[in-house]
Write a protein that holds these residues in place. Structure first.
Motif, short mmCIF file in Angstrom:
data_model
loop_
_atom_site.label_atom_id
_atom_site.label_comp_id
_atom_site.label_asym_id
_atom_site.label_seq_id
_atom_site.Cartn_x
_atom_site.Cartn_y
_atom_site.Cartn_z
N VAL A 97 0.85 -1.19 0.00
CA VAL A 97 0.00 0.00 0.00
C VAL A 97 0.89 1.24 0.00
CG1 VAL A 97 -1.78 1.32 1.21
CG2 VAL A 97 -1.83 -1.18 1.28
N ALA A 98 0.70 2.11 -0.98
CA ALA A 98 1.39 3.40 -1.03
C ALA A 98 0.42 4.48 -0.56
CB ALA A 98 1.88 3.69 -2.44
N ILE A 99 0.83 5.22 0.45
CA ILE A 99 -0.04 6.24 1.04
C ILE A 99 0.52 7.63 0.73
CG2 ILE A 99 -1.00 7.17 3.19
CD1 ILE A 99 -0.75 4.38 4.38
N GLN A 100 -0.30 8.46 0.16
CA GLN A 100 0.05 9.87 -0.04
C GLN A 100 -0.97 10.69 0.73
OE1 GLN A 100 0.39 11.17 -4.09
NE2 GLN A 100 1.04 13.25 -3.54
N GLY A 111 14.16 4.43 6.03
CA GLY A 111 12.72 4.62 6.19
C GLY A 111 12.31 5.24 7.50
N ASN A 112 13.27 5.45 8.42
CA ASN A 112 12.97 6.17 9.66
C ASN A 112 12.91 7.67 9.39
OD1 ASN A 112 12.92 3.78 11.13
ND2 ASN A 112 15.08 3.91 11.70
N ARG A 119 7.46 2.31 6.12
CA ARG A 119 8.67 3.05 5.78
C ARG A 119 8.25 4.40 5.21
NH1 ARG A 119 13.63 0.21 4.63
NH2 ARG A 119 14.02 1.83 3.07
N ALA A 120 8.86 5.46 5.73
CA ALA A 120 8.60 6.79 5.18
C ALA A 120 9.33 6.93 3.85
CB ALA A 120 9.05 7.86 6.16
N MET A 149 4.31 7.51 2.35
CA MET A 149 4.89 6.35 3.03
C MET A 149 4.33 5.07 2.42
SD MET A 149 2.90 6.78 6.65
CE MET A 149 3.45 8.48 6.76
N ASN A 150 5.04 3.99 2.62
CA ASN A 150 4.61 2.69 2.11
C ASN A 150 4.39 1.72 3.26
OD1 ASN A 150 4.65 3.33 -0.63
ND2 ASN A 150 6.82 2.79 -0.85
#
Length: 234
Positions: free
Chosen positions: A76-79, A139-140, A199-200, A212-213
């Motif tokens: 899932v890719a979140i924008q 990704g932090n 992960r950011a 983030m994913n």
């Protein structure tokens, strides 16, 4: 020759002068004492504030966890935008801080901001600590402290971060580093249900673009196949 009456008058004038001199001296001494007491109070208050913030109540033996490298597939890719992220943060902190005597807020505008209070001489002092967020290769997210608003008190950011580290209830995956004025959001330590992890990818607060994913763990397929095999055999 001076008459007796003139001598009498002259004697009275001298006596009056002698009587006035101690009063003036006493008045000057009272002002000196008041000034010294005031200066002592100011110095004592500043010392108390500094000691209160820098003192260590108990040793911090909490070990810093090693970086957890997670392999998986982004599912899932979140924008999102700051408004949605702030609503999520508010919900999380409201639940996380239940029962805590000291609470704080964290939200995003053109900068990331930490808003909290600490007490000085029984009075709450509010502060705003401003950060620039950076997405790291793993990704932090690192929050680099850039400025501090705390009324008329001139305290360094390092001391405020020490206070936050010592007195605030923080999630286990949030790491405060006063020496380099940073807060690290250890997403590699953040756990979701079924092993999913985050992960950011990008944080641009000025353009309101946050990405983030969500990853599926690498061994999740093996676990699913094993479960299906056991059901078929039964």
């Amino acid at each position: 020759m001076t008459t007796e009456s003139e001598e009498k008058k002259e004697g009275q004038k001298i006596n009056k002068r002698r009587k006035k001199t101690p009063e003036v001296k006493n008045k000057v001494n009272r002002w000196k004492v008041a000034f010294i007491v005031l200066v002592g109070f100011i110095i004592g208050s500043i010392t108390f504030v500094f000691v209160r913030i820098t003192q260590v109540r108990e040793p911090n033996y909490k070990p810093v966890p090693e970086l957890v490298e997670k392999d998986g597939t982004p599912v899932v890719a979140i924008q999102s935008k700051k408004k949605q992220i702030n609503a999520l943060i508010d919900f999380y902190l409201a639940d996380f801080q239940k029962g805590s005597d000291i609470t704080y807020k964290f939200y995003l505008e053109n900068e990331a901001m930490l808003n909290g209070t600490f007490e000085v001489l029984g009075h709450p002092i509010q502060f705003y600590l401003y950060f620039d967020p950076y997405v790291m290769d793993n990704g932090n997210v690192q929050l680099k402290a850039k400025s501090l608003s705390i009324g008329t008190l001139g305290l360094p950011m390092k001391e405020i971060l020490k206070f936050v580290q010592r007195d605030y209830k923080l999630p286990s995956w949030v790491e405060v580093n006063p020496d380099d004025s940073t807060i690290l959001l250890r997403l590699d330590q953040f756990r979701m249900q079924n092993g999913l992890f985050i992960r950011a990818e990008k944080i641009n607060l000025v353009d309101d673009d946050i990405r983030m994913n969500i990853y599926l763990p690498k061994d999740s397929n093996a676990a699913t196949n094993k479960s299906d095999t056991e059901e078929e055999s039964n």
